[in-house]
Design a protein around this motif. Structure first.
Motif, mmCIF file in Angstrom:
data_model
loop_
_atom_site.group_PDB
_atom_site.id
_atom_site.type_symbol
_atom_site.label_atom_id
_atom_site.label_comp_id
_atom_site.label_asym_id
_atom_site.label_seq_id
_atom_site.Cartn_x
_atom_site.Cartn_y
_atom_site.Cartn_z
ATOM 1 N N THR A 542 -16.243 -44.508 39.343
ATOM 2 C CA THR A 542 -15.925 -43.169 39.840
ATOM 3 C C THR A 542 -16.707 -42.088 39.102
ATOM 4 O O THR A 542 -16.771 -40.948 39.559
ATOM 5 C CB THR A 542 -14.418 -42.881 39.685
ATOM 6 N N ALA A 543 -17.306 -42.457 37.967
ATOM 7 C CA ALA A 543 -18.091 -41.484 37.200
ATOM 8 C C ALA A 543 -19.545 -41.420 37.659
ATOM 9 O O ALA A 543 -20.321 -40.609 37.132
ATOM 10 C CB ALA A 543 -18.034 -41.832 35.708
ATOM 11 N N ILE A 544 -19.934 -42.229 38.633
ATOM 12 C CA ILE A 544 -21.349 -42.333 39.010
ATOM 13 C C ILE A 544 -21.909 -41.001 39.531
ATOM 14 O O ILE A 544 -22.976 -40.537 39.089
ATOM 15 C CB ILE A 544 -21.546 -43.452 40.049
ATOM 16 N N ILE A 545 -21.225 -40.378 40.478
ATOM 17 C CA ILE A 545 -21.765 -39.149 41.085
ATOM 18 C C ILE A 545 -21.921 -38.029 40.052
ATOM 19 O O ILE A 545 -22.981 -37.388 39.982
ATOM 20 C CB ILE A 545 -20.890 -38.711 42.270
ATOM 21 N N PRO A 546 -20.922 -37.764 39.209
ATOM 22 C CA PRO A 546 -21.138 -36.746 38.166
ATOM 23 C C PRO A 546 -22.272 -37.109 37.214
ATOM 24 O O PRO A 546 -23.012 -36.227 36.759
ATOM 25 C CB PRO A 546 -19.789 -36.709 37.431
ATOM 26 N N LEU A 547 -22.437 -38.396 36.921
ATOM 27 C CA LEU A 547 -23.522 -38.799 36.028
ATOM 28 C C LEU A 547 -24.883 -38.616 36.696
ATOM 29 O O LEU A 547 -25.876 -38.282 36.034
ATOM 30 C CB LEU A 547 -23.336 -40.265 35.610
ATOM 31 N N ARG A 548 -24.949 -38.829 38.004
ATOM 32 C CA ARG A 548 -26.209 -38.575 38.716
ATOM 33 C C ARG A 548 -26.636 -37.120 38.565
ATOM 34 O O ARG A 548 -27.825 -36.813 38.411
ATOM 35 C CB ARG A 548 -26.053 -38.912 40.194
ATOM 36 N N GLU A 549 -25.674 -36.219 38.624
ATOM 37 C CA GLU A 549 -25.991 -34.801 38.486
ATOM 38 C C GLU A 549 -26.582 -34.497 37.112
ATOM 39 O O GLU A 549 -27.420 -33.606 36.976
ATOM 40 C CB GLU A 549 -24.725 -33.967 38.718
ATOM 41 N N LEU A 550 -26.164 -35.264 36.117
ATOM 42 C CA LEU A 550 -26.680 -35.034 34.766
ATOM 43 C C LEU A 550 -28.107 -35.528 34.592
ATOM 44 O O LEU A 550 -28.758 -35.218 33.588
ATOM 45 C CB LEU A 550 -25.763 -35.709 33.739
ATOM 46 N N LEU A 551 -28.617 -36.306 35.552
ATOM 47 C CA LEU A 551 -30.025 -36.701 35.498
ATOM 48 C C LEU A 551 -30.937 -35.484 35.633
ATOM 49 O O LEU A 551 -32.126 -35.552 35.311
ATOM 50 C CB LEU A 551 -30.339 -37.712 36.601
ATOM 51 N N LEU A 552 -30.382 -34.382 36.121
ATOM 52 C CA LEU A 552 -31.144 -33.150 36.276
ATOM 53 C C LEU A 552 -30.801 -32.133 35.195
ATOM 54 O O LEU A 552 -31.141 -30.956 35.319
ATOM 55 C CB LEU A 552 -30.866 -32.542 37.663
ATOM 56 N N SER A 553 -30.132 -32.580 34.153
ATOM 57 C CA SER A 553 -29.745 -31.673 33.065
ATOM 58 C C SER A 553 -30.977 -31.071 32.400
ATOM 59 O O SER A 553 -32.074 -31.650 32.393
ATOM 60 C CB SER A 553 -28.908 -32.432 32.036
ATOM 61 N N GLU A 554 -30.781 -29.909 31.812
ATOM 62 C CA GLU A 554 -31.885 -29.264 31.084
ATOM 63 C C GLU A 554 -32.164 -29.966 29.759
ATOM 64 O O GLU A 554 -33.199 -29.739 29.133
ATOM 65 C CB GLU A 554 -31.535 -27.793 30.819
ATOM 66 N N TYR A 555 -31.251 -30.809 29.327
ATOM 67 C CA TYR A 555 -31.419 -31.524 28.059
ATOM 68 C C TYR A 555 -31.904 -32.945 28.343
ATOM 69 O O TYR A 555 -31.236 -33.727 29.025
ATOM 70 C CB TYR A 555 -30.101 -31.580 27.286
ATOM 71 N N GLU A 556 -33.085 -33.280 27.796
ATOM 72 C CA GLU A 556 -33.649 -34.600 28.061
ATOM 73 C C GLU A 556 -32.796 -35.725 27.486
ATOM 74 O O GLU A 556 -32.681 -36.797 28.086
ATOM 75 C CB GLU A 556 -35.078 -34.675 27.498
ATOM 76 N N LEU A 557 -32.185 -35.491 26.317
ATOM 77 C CA LEU A 557 -31.321 -36.525 25.741
ATOM 78 C C LEU A 557 -30.131 -36.811 26.649
ATOM 79 O O LEU A 557 -29.679 -37.961 26.765
ATOM 80 C CB LEU A 557 -30.839 -36.095 24.354
ATOM 81 N N LEU A 558 -29.638 -35.783 27.297
ATOM 82 C CA LEU A 558 -28.515 -35.963 28.212
ATOM 83 C C LEU A 558 -28.980 -36.710 29.464
ATOM 84 O O LEU A 558 -28.247 -37.553 29.999
ATOM 85 C CB LEU A 558 -27.931 -34.597 28.584
ATOM 86 N N GLN A 559 -30.184 -36.420 29.929
ATOM 87 C CA GLN A 559 -30.751 -37.174 31.052
ATOM 88 C C GLN A 559 -30.863 -38.663 30.695
ATOM 89 O O GLN A 559 -30.514 -39.537 31.494
ATOM 90 C CB GLN A 559 -32.137 -36.638 31.403
ATOM 91 N N ALA A 560 -31.379 -38.917 29.474
ATOM 92 C CA ALA A 560 -31.550 -40.309 29.046
ATOM 93 C C ALA A 560 -30.207 -41.029 28.966
ATOM 94 O O ALA A 560 -30.072 -42.178 29.417
ATOM 95 C CB ALA A 560 -32.247 -40.345 27.687
ATOM 96 N N ALA A 561 -29.203 -40.364 28.390
ATOM 97 C CA ALA A 561 -27.876 -40.987 28.271
ATOM 98 C C ALA A 561 -27.270 -41.246 29.645
ATOM 99 O O ALA A 561 -26.652 -42.289 29.886
ATOM 100 C CB ALA A 561 -26.964 -40.088 27.442
ATOM 101 N N ALA A 562 -27.448 -40.295 30.579
ATOM 102 C CA ALA A 562 -26.917 -40.473 31.935
ATOM 103 C C ALA A 562 -27.596 -41.657 32.621
ATOM 104 O O ALA A 562 -26.941 -42.453 33.317
ATOM 105 C CB ALA A 562 -27.113 -39.200 32.742
ATOM 106 N N ALA A 563 -28.922 -41.790 32.438
ATOM 107 C CA ALA A 563 -29.637 -42.909 33.054
ATOM 108 C C ALA A 563 -29.129 -44.245 32.521
ATOM 109 O O ALA A 563 -28.884 -45.191 33.288
ATOM 110 C CB ALA A 563 -31.139 -42.764 32.794
ATOM 111 N N ARG A 564 -28.962 -44.340 31.206
ATOM 112 C CA ARG A 564 -28.474 -45.599 30.626
ATOM 113 C C ARG A 564 -27.068 -45.922 31.125
ATOM 114 O O ARG A 564 -26.748 -47.082 31.425
ATOM 115 C CB ARG A 564 -28.475 -45.487 29.102
#
Length: 789
Positions: A542-564
């Motif tokens: 159920t967390a997938i859709i919110p995590l997808r949105e974080l792939l576009l975060s302004e913070y690259e570390l947050l993008q990386a964590a969301a991808a993993r």
């Protein structure tokens, strides 16, 4: 017309609750020493009353509770508090007349004493019923719903401690002054009457309980009482509760006589055994109340009923006449008390918080009091008649023997299970089902979690709070979920960080997911990073859709964590986006995160880009992760990890042993003596620590004789690895590992399963045993140009 009655504020209620505790303490002494408990049953037995007469006397009090239906409207009109105090004073005065019964018995015999006792007790029961009808409605008003479960438990604990002291003293009196006969009971009853008068003083100090306003009397009249019976939920609740009261009443009423007549326990010891039940009540009361407030009353009712139904089985198997009998009876009493208090606490909480609207308590409460009283009286009465009519019953099968008490225990079990069946179909009043509620006590270490929950609510400095938050997570189990979610709002960054990590150790729950998503969307990237990682660890899709949105975060570390995390959650729909991002970005750290996620998603189409990334990476941990991601695309991740661990410790020896184990799998390629000799030459080089030489010979061999039957991904991986291993630099261990992994992937296609080498945790295969390789000095006699990572 008088002004409308002002409702008590929660502050006013809380300020007066200590008087209710004091009243309960003193009243419990009165109850134990005059008309309930082992003292009363043994007193009736000492007077010479039969079991059926005893059952009849015990049933009078609950049967009189039916009067509540008829006096309810009058009590509401006069005032709950005033009527309770008046009838309680009358009942105590009437009970004082019981002191005359021994005199009557001496002059008119047992039968005469029985009739006099019945008259006194009937009058007492009537007054008590009228007073208690007012009290059950008054109680709903003076105890706040938000703490009803915990307060009821604390009040029960204090009252039970008082009762335990009373039982201890009464047990001593009964044994010490056994020669006094009935007089020893008169001493105890007199003390109980004194405490009954004292309790009235404390009840007098409680607020509320005023008469119902004229405009609200329609909710407390006979019409309203009859209308309450049209409430289907209320009727279902009454049915379940009545069965539970009937079963528990039948079970507990004659346990003292069972212990005396069947188990052979002395009267004074029986009173001490009652302390076991009270100890169980004390130790579990707060837990039950806390669970009701936290998870709802219905799962607690069902759990306690199931445990209560198990208690008669324990009593049936109690050894008779043994030296250990009193000790075992104490623990059985403990189990009964622990189960029964859970049933009583949950039953009351469900009634007050879910069933009865406060404005209609004048209609609902008299019916509840009357119906439960009727069944509570029926239980002891039927139990007494059953024991009386089956006194000579005896039956044996195998090594089991049955008597009248066995029939009583069996009946109690069936009735309690029927009660549980009805309660199961009540509407839920909490967020957990019964199965989930029971399950939380089998997750992790519930004892440690409960202890840390208590410490958590004590506060403390930052270090203490962070430590307790970490311990709550380490204890595991959903029982500490609420505290950990609360810790996310702690002022301290370190406490919040520990809470995020601890929540990831629990079983996934919507409340946990929502709380972590809130942190991930917050304004603190460092905490958001931990929250995103925890969401991946929990495995809740159920967390997938919110995590997808974080792939576009302004913070690259947050993008990386969301991808993993999306990789861990198996979000295959994100593969195309991740592949596109790998082409667009230059940051190798972020590209590695996408590669790791794509490896978890088994994205065959990404293997080319992942090899390109592996060739560019310089630091060993990053290369290791990229190679691992490629290995997951090819197949058996576990085998790869085992090979990785061995090769990093002893690269030459491990490579040689793995290659030997693969000979049988690739027999179709190694089909001539020349090819076998070339293969053996490469194995020998690795075995002697000559990594560069071994890699060259392996490349030469597979250039001429490519392995047959590999999967598509394995073929591509083998080609890329051989390409890298041909370079004059020292062979990188990641490419060697991936080559060995690719060679193993034939296993899926052919169905063959070679024996694993002992370097990967298995036995040596037959071919290896026939052609052993003796390295001269493994991993130390390497080529000068070779340096193992």
């Amino acid at each position: 017309m008088s002004a409308k009655v002002k409702r008590l504020t929660e502050v006013e209620k809380l300020m007066k609750l200590p008087w209710l505790v004091a009243a309960s303490m003193t009243n419990s002494v009165f109850v134990i020493l005059t008309f309930a408990g082992s003292v009363f049953i043994l007193f009736l037995n000492e007077l010479g009353f039969s079991k059926s007469q005893t059952g009849t006397i015990i049933s009078l009090m609950p049967f009189c509770q039916v009067l509540g239906i008829f006096v309810g409207p009058l009590i509401a009109r006069v005032g709950y508090r005033k009527m309770f105090l008046s009838f309680s004073l009358a009942r105590t005065l009437i009970m004082s007349m019981i002191l005359l019964v021994p005199f009557v018995a001496g002059k008119y015999g047992t039968q005469g004493a029985y009739y006099v006792f019945m008259g006194i007790f009937l009058s007492f029961a009537i007054c008590r019923a009228c007073g208690e009808t007012g009290f059950v409605a008054w109680t709903q008003e003076i105890i706040p719903n938000s703490i009803r479960g915990k307060f009821s438990s604390v009040n029960s604990i204090i009252s039970t401690l008082t009762m335990m002291a009373t039982f201890a003293i009464s047990g001593y009196v009964l044994r010490r002054f056994e020669h006094l006969g009935l007089s020893r009971f008169m001493i105890l009853i007199s003390a109980g009457l004194l405490m009954g008068y004292v309790s009235l003083v404390f009840y007098y100090l409680l607020p509320g309980g005023t008469a119902v306003h004229e405009s609200e009397r329609k909710n407390a009249g006979f019409t309203a009482i009859l209308s309450s019976l049209k409430d289907r939920l209320y009727l279902k609740y009454l049915t379940g509760v009545s069965l539970g009261v009937l079963g528990s009443g039948a079970l507990f009423s004659f346990l003292p006589l069972y212990m005396k007549e069947v188990a052979g326990i002395e009267a004074g010891t029986i009173v001490w055994i009652d302390l076991g039940g009270m100890t169980g009540s004390i130790m579990l009361s707060y837990l039950w109340g806390w669970a009701c407030d936290r998870y709802g009353s219905r799962p607690v009712m069902l759990t306690s009923l199931a445990l209560l139904a198990f208690v008669p089985m324990l009593w049936y198997f109690l050894p008779r006449g043994s030296a250990s009998t009193p000790v075992l009876a104490f623990f059985m009493s403990f189990a009964g008390g622990a189960s029964n208090i859970g049933w009583l606490v949950a039953m009351g909480q469900y009634l007050y918080n879910t069933i009865v609207p406060e404005e209609k308590k004048g209609a609902y409460m008299p019916v509840f009091y009357a119906v439960t009283g009727l069944l509570a009286g029926t239980g002891p009465l039927l139990a007494g008649l059953l024991l009386e009519s089956t006194g000579d019953f005896s039956y044996s099968i195998w090594k089991l023997s049955f008597d009248s008490y066995s029939l009583l225990f069996g009946s109690a079990i069936l009735i309690l299970l029927a009660a549980a069946f009805v309660i199961k179909h009540l509407q839920s009043d909490g967020r957990l089902t019964t199965q989930q509620f029971v399950g939380i006590f089998f997750q992790g270490n519930p004892v440690s979690a409960l202890g840390n929950i208590i410490r958590f609510h004590r506060g403390g400095d930052e270090t203490f709070r962070a430590d307790i938050t970490e311990r709550l997570g380490l204890a595991g189990g959903s029982i500490s979920m609420d505290e950990l979610i609360d810790a996310l709002d702690d002022p301290s960054f370190h406490v919040r960080h520990e809470a995020i990590n601890s929540l990831a150790r629990l079983k996934s729950h919507p409340d946990i997911i929502n709380a972590l998503l809130g942190v991930a969307a917050g304004e603190q990237p460092d905490l958001a990073l931990s929250a995103v990682r925890s969401l991946g660890k929990l495995g809740d899709r159920t967390a997938i859709i919110p995590l997808r949105e974080l792939l576009l975060s302004e913070y690259e570390l947050l993008q990386a964590a969301a991808a993993r995390s999306l990789g861990r959650l198996g979000d295959v729909d994100s593969k195309s986006f991740m592949l596109q991002r790998m082409n667009e970005i230059d940051d190798n750290g972020l590209r590695l995160a996408y590669a790791s996620a794509l490896g978890a998603l088994h994205a065959n189409e990404a293997i080319d880009k992942m090899f390109n990334l592996l060739c560019e990476l310089e630091d060993q941990p990053s290369r290791s992760e990229a190679a691992w991601a490629i290995a997951k695309i090819m197949g058996n991740e576990n085998l790869y990890i085992l090979m990785d661990r061995r090769l990093r410790k002893k690269p030459g020896t491990a490579t040689a042993r793995i290659l030997l184990s693969l000979r049988k799998l690739h027999a179709d390629t190694l089909n001539t003596d020349d090819v076998k000799a070339a293969y053996q030459s490469a194995v020998s080089a690795f075995a002697n620590g000559k990594m560069r030489t071994g890699a060259d010979r392996l490349c030469e061999l597979f250039e001429k004789y490519p392995p047959q039957g590999l999967t598509e991904a394995a073929v591509y991986a083998a080609q890329r690895c051989l390409e890298q291993l041909r370079k004059p630099d020292e062979p990188r261990i990641e490419f060697l590992l991936l080559l060995l992994q690719a060679l193993r992937e034939k296993e899926k296609k052919t169905g063959k399963s070679p024996n694993a080498t002992d370097e990967t945790g298995g036995k040596l295969n037959h071919a290896e045993q026939q052609t052993p390789v003796e390295p001269q000095n493994p991993d130390k006699n390497q080529d000068k140009t070779d340096t193992s990572p």
